[in-house]
Every structure is written in structure tokens, then in C-alpha cells.
Scaffold this active site. Structure first.
Site, PDB file in Angstrom:
ATOM      1  N   HIS A 255       0.813  -1.219   0.000  1.00  0.00           N
ATOM      2  CA  HIS A 255       0.000   0.000   0.000  1.00  0.00           C
ATOM      3  C   HIS A 255       0.843   1.265   0.000  1.00  0.00           C
ATOM      4  O   HIS A 255       1.910   1.331   0.613  1.00  0.00           O
ATOM      5  CB  HIS A 255      -1.016  -0.008   1.146  1.00  0.00           C
ATOM      6  CG  HIS A 255      -0.463  -0.069   2.535  1.00  0.00           C
ATOM      7  ND1 HIS A 255      -0.210   1.051   3.286  1.00  0.00           N
ATOM      8  CD2 HIS A 255      -0.147  -1.123   3.322  1.00  0.00           C
ATOM      9  CE1 HIS A 255       0.234   0.694   4.487  1.00  0.00           C
ATOM     10  NE2 HIS A 255       0.285  -0.617   4.529  1.00  0.00           N
TER      11      HIS A 255
ATOM     12  N   GLU B 121      -5.283   1.578   2.396  1.00  0.00           N
ATOM     13  CA  GLU B 121      -5.213   0.393   3.265  1.00  0.00           C
ATOM     14  C   GLU B 121      -5.398   0.755   4.726  1.00  0.00           C
ATOM     15  O   GLU B 121      -5.965  -0.034   5.498  1.00  0.00           O
ATOM     16  CB  GLU B 121      -3.867  -0.312   3.064  1.00  0.00           C
ATOM     17  CG  GLU B 121      -3.760  -1.679   3.725  1.00  0.00           C
ATOM     18  CD  GLU B 121      -3.326  -1.638   5.186  1.00  0.00           C
ATOM     19  OE1 GLU B 121      -3.477  -2.667   5.886  1.00  0.00           O
ATOM     20  OE2 GLU B 121      -2.824  -0.587   5.649  1.00  0.00           O
ATOM     21  N   GLU B 122      -4.947   1.936   5.135  1.00  0.00           N
ATOM     22  CA  GLU B 122      -5.004   2.302   6.540  1.00  0.00           C
ATOM     23  C   GLU B 122      -6.409   2.667   7.013  1.00  0.00           C
ATOM     24  O   GLU B 122      -6.629   2.852   8.214  1.00  0.00           O
ATOM     25  CB  GLU B 122      -4.051   3.470   6.826  1.00  0.00           C
ATOM     26  CG  GLU B 122      -2.574   3.167   6.591  1.00  0.00           C
ATOM     27  CD  GLU B 122      -1.986   2.205   7.614  1.00  0.00           C
ATOM     28  OE1 GLU B 122      -2.723   1.805   8.540  1.00  0.00           O
ATOM     29  OE2 GLU B 122      -0.810   1.846   7.485  1.00  0.00           O
TER      30      GLU B 122
ATOM     31  N   ASP C  97       5.860   0.914   7.680  1.00  0.00           N
ATOM     32  CA  ASP C  97       4.476   0.588   7.312  1.00  0.00           C
ATOM     33  C   ASP C  97       3.929   1.609   6.329  1.00  0.00           C
ATOM     34  O   ASP C  97       3.425   2.657   6.722  1.00  0.00           O
ATOM     35  CB  ASP C  97       3.613   0.534   8.565  1.00  0.00           C
ATOM     36  CG  ASP C  97       2.200   0.065   8.302  1.00  0.00           C
ATOM     37  OD1 ASP C  97       1.945  -0.494   7.219  1.00  0.00           O
ATOM     38  OD2 ASP C  97       1.336   0.274   9.176  1.00  0.00           O
TER      39      ASP C  97
ATOM     40  N   ASP D 127      -0.365   4.355   0.955  1.00  0.00           N
ATOM     41  CA  ASP D 127      -0.707   5.294   2.023  1.00  0.00           C
ATOM     42  C   ASP D 127      -0.036   4.943   3.347  1.00  0.00           C
ATOM     43  O   ASP D 127       0.338   3.795   3.605  1.00  0.00           O
ATOM     44  CB  ASP D 127      -2.221   5.367   2.210  1.00  0.00           C
ATOM     45  CG  ASP D 127      -2.856   4.042   2.618  1.00  0.00           C
ATOM     46  OD1 ASP D 127      -2.476   3.006   2.042  1.00  0.00           O
ATOM     47  OD2 ASP D 127      -3.725   4.045   3.516  1.00  0.00           O
TER      48      ASP D 127
ATOM     49  N   HIS E 198       3.320   2.848  12.752  1.00  0.00           N
ATOM     50  CA  HIS E 198       2.598   4.031  13.255  1.00  0.00           C
ATOM     51  C   HIS E 198       3.311   4.709  14.428  1.00  0.00           C
ATOM     52  O   HIS E 198       2.742   5.613  15.042  1.00  0.00           O
ATOM     53  CB  HIS E 198       1.162   3.669  13.690  1.00  0.00           C
ATOM     54  CG  HIS E 198       0.374   2.951  12.662  1.00  0.00           C
ATOM     55  ND1 HIS E 198      -0.934   2.538  12.885  1.00  0.00           N
ATOM     56  CD2 HIS E 198       0.665   2.544  11.391  1.00  0.00           C
ATOM     57  CE1 HIS E 198      -1.394   1.913  11.816  1.00  0.00           C
ATOM     58  NE2 HIS E 198      -0.423   1.908  10.896  1.00  0.00           N
TER      59      HIS E 198
ATOM     60  N   GLU F 297       3.799  -5.991   3.727  1.00  0.00           N
ATOM     61  CA  GLU F 297       3.689  -5.423   5.072  1.00  0.00           C
ATOM     62  C   GLU F 297       4.952  -5.846   5.823  1.00  0.00           C
ATOM     63  O   GLU F 297       5.563  -6.865   5.493  1.00  0.00           O
ATOM     64  CB  GLU F 297       2.460  -5.950   5.818  1.00  0.00           C
ATOM     65  CG  GLU F 297       1.118  -5.512   5.270  1.00  0.00           C
ATOM     66  CD  GLU F 297       0.759  -4.072   5.616  1.00  0.00           C
ATOM     67  OE1 GLU F 297       1.525  -3.433   6.372  1.00  0.00           O
ATOM     68  OE2 GLU F 297      -0.267  -3.583   5.124  1.00  0.00           O
TER      69      GLU F 297
END
Length: 369
Positions: free
Chosen positions: A72, A137-138, A112, A74, A339, A161
Site C-alpha cells: 500500500h 489500506e489504513e 508501514d 498510504d 505508526h 507489510e
């Protein structure tokens, strides 16, 4: 199957690292992925690959569909100054670096999942296999949902991931989100009757009790029930008390979303709950062609492969629900830093993951490795 014949192209170590650094340097929180997507398109076009940005924002680079490499674009919000630092003892202790002195890239998304995304883009160009960078995705996985609705299934999928360069993720729990709403008549707080806020908290306490687990049971095998937001109080006209509660439940592979939803609704006496479209759990076999290719590739790097199950949810859940083909999730980085305010990635681990992805793609495409 093979979507098209695409010749592999050389990507130098410096160019591979520059792509990663550029992507990490471009802010790409969910909904703002366009500039990062354009950088990916420029990378593929430089190497004579067909590529475009589709109607939802995904970066598409179709080629040999013996394997689809996808991650992903984002990230979550948050600014972390982008810089390369030398690994110290803290980095080694945090399992970011294997030894002091390594170059470590700091920045939002480095783990991530911009690290996995860049590694897959490089491996896709070097081997001539298919690539997609998905958006959203988030939050709601809109990119992956569009992909499975619009695209034919590949022969195998590698989802990007962070698993660490030697880790292979085979399982994720599913996801179910809901919103509880209740209204009650306003009245003096000395009255004994519960108001809407109490109804909301009582319902959720009952739901948590219904999913109470054996403390010795692995988290992956449990339903995790979490409230994530709550709003309540006297209505604007002063005539009622209103309450809204947003909740999330993680679903183990032993259950499905419908049974989890039924259990939660069985505790409902007052109020209503609306549910978002669920994401099913997934648990892939370690004996698929894709998993075997990763184990062999990691061993050729002189390391021992690790098979992982994650307590969260990823786009692989959606791919597994739509496409009947072997799949795994893989990518550089310590997922404990997802994150996090100190998100960072060892560049030597990034380099190693590219080599492993190359070997896997070559194997699955029928080449010798």
C-alpha cells in the site's frame, strides 16, 4: 498465466535506496497518495514498464502474472524528519538493526509500508513480474477492494507489510467495525433510570464479557473487542440524551464475521448497531508454492525463516477472500514500529528483502534460483 511479457531490467543498489528515500520523503497519508503514486509511475516508466494510475488511485504495472507483488502507498498521518542515521545500541536492542554502524532511515512509512512497497517495486522491475501499489489500506482498503473487483486473479500474491527480512506472514485476524446509537428521554440526573450513555456502556460491557477469553489462549485465536470513539450528551433541543459508540472487533480464523456479529447483537437490548462491511480472517498453509519459495530464498541469504501470524488485519485478507491462489505477506521492517513516532528501517535489511523478493519472483515465474 502471464498477462504480458516484460523484460527484467537492472536497478542499482543506489537507485533502489533512492526510490525508498524519495517515497518516505513524500507525505502520503490516506487520501493524499497521489504524489507518491506519481513517483512510483516515474520509476516504472524509467525502466520501460507499462504503468498508470487507475480510477481509485492505485499504481498499476501489469506484467508476468505468475506472481503479483503488491503493497500500500498510504501511511498514517504524522511527521517524522526523514534522515539516515547510524545504528546504535538502542537500534540493535529494538531489533531495528543487526549491528551498530548500519545506515537506518527514519521517516513516516519507512516500516508501514513504504519499505515493503519500494522493495516490491524494485523486485518487480528486476524480474518482470506484476506490481500494484494500492491506496487506502489504513482506512477502508478501497484500493484492494477495487483491485479484486476489477482484476483477474494472479497465480500467486505477495502482499507487502513489515514482517522483517526473514519473516513470512501467513495469517491475519479479520475485522468488524460497528456504530451503536441510542437515545433516551432527558431528565434530572437524580433519576434512577439509565440514560443513553449508560445503555451504550452497558451494551459494550456485555459484549466484552461475551468474548471473554482464556488468558492462556493465544491472542491470534481470540476475539478482541475495542471501543474506539464515543460521543454523548444532551441533544440540541434539550429533550433527549444521545449516545454514539464506535467499536471494532478482530476475528480469529476459527470464527467468521457473521457469528461474531450475532454474538454482539445478542447482548443488545436498547439502541441499534450498524455494521460496516467486514474483512474476513485468513490463515494460509505454510506448504504452498509461495511459502516454500520464501523459505528457500531466506535460507539462501544464510538466515532461518520465521512463520508469523499477525493479530491485526491487512489487504491480504481481502485478496484471500476473492482469489483462490497461494499468497503470503512479506516486507522489511520491525512491525512493532508501525505508526510509531520513532518509525525507522535498516537500509541493509531493505537491501536483503529486495534480494529475497527477487529470488521468490524468479522461482514463481519458473526461473532457476
Amino acid at each position: 498465466m502471464s498477462a504480458s511479457v516484460t523484460e527484467p531490467a537492472n536497478v542499482s543498489l543506489d537507485e533502489a535506496r533512492q526510490l525508498l528515500t524519495d517515497l518516505v520523503s513524500i507525505p502520503s497519508p490516506t487520501g493524499e497518495e497521489r504524489k507518491a503514486a506519481e513517483r512510483l509511475v516515474a520509476f516504472f516508466e524509467l525502466h520501460d514498464r507499462e504503468t498508470w494510475i487507475d480510477e481509485v488511485g492505485n499504481v498499476r504495472a501489469p506484467a508476468d502474472d505468475s506472481v503479483l507483488l503488491t503493497s500500500h502507498v498510504d501511511t498514517v498521518p504524522g511527521e517524522i524528519p526523514v534522515e539516515v542515521r547510524t545504528a546504535d545500541e538502542d537500534d540493535v536492542e529494538a531489533e531495528v538493526a543487526s549491528e551498530t554502524g548500519e545506515d537506518v532511515l527514519w521517516g513516516r512509512g519507512s516500516v508501514d509500508a513504504t519499505g515493503p512497497l519500494a522493495a516490491m517495486a524494485v523486485a518487480a522491475v528486476r524480474t518482470g513480474v506484476s506490481f500494484v501499489g494500492v491506496v487506502g489500506e489504513e482506512t477502508n482498503s478501497r484500493g484492494a477492494r477495487h483491485l479484486v473487483a476489477e482484476r483477474e486473479k494472479p497465480d500467486a500474491v505477495v502482499n507487502g507489510e513489515p514482517s522483517g527480512a526473514t519473516g513470512i506472514t501467513l495469517g491475519y485476524r479479520g475485522f468488524l467495525a460497528g456504530t451503536y446509537v441510542a437515545t433516551s428521554e432527558s431528565g434530572h440526573t437524580s433519576r434512577p433510570e439509565p440514560n443513553a450513555i449508560q445503555h451504550a456502556t452497558e451494551w459494550w460491557t456485555s459484549v466484552e464479557g461475551a468474548f471473554e477469553n482464556d488468558e492462556y489462549q493465544a491472542v491470534f485465536e481470540r476475539v478482541t473487542a475495542k471501543p474506539v470513539d464515543m460521543d454523548g450528551g444532551i441533544s440540541d433541543d434539550g429533550l433527549s440524551v444521545e449516545a454514539t459508540l464506535d467499536v471494532q472487533l478482530r476475528i480469529p480464523p476459527s470464527l467468521d464475521a457473521e457469528s461474531v456479529r450475532e454474538t454482539a447483537e445478542a447482548e443488545l437490548e436498547i439502541g441499534t448497531v450498524s455494521w460496516a462491511e467486514p474483512i474476513p480472517p485468513v490463515m494460509e498453509s505454510p506448504r504452498t508454492e509461495a511459502a516454500r519459495a520464501f523459505r528457500a530464498a531466506i535460507r539462501k541469504e544464510g538466515a532461518d525463516p520465521r512463520l508469523l501470524r499477525k493479530t491485526g488485519t491487512s489487504d491480504m485478507n481481502l485478496y484471500a477472500g476473492a482469489w483462490d491462489c497461494p499468497m503470503v505477506t512479506y516486507g522489511p521492517g520491525n512491525s512493532d514500529l508501525d505508526h510509531a513516532p520513532d518509525e525507522r528501517l535498516s537500509l541493509s535489511e531493505y537491501d536483503q528483502s529486495v534480494k529475497i523478493l527477487e529470488r521468490v519472483a524468479t522461482t514463481l515465474a519458473g526461473g532457476e534460483e
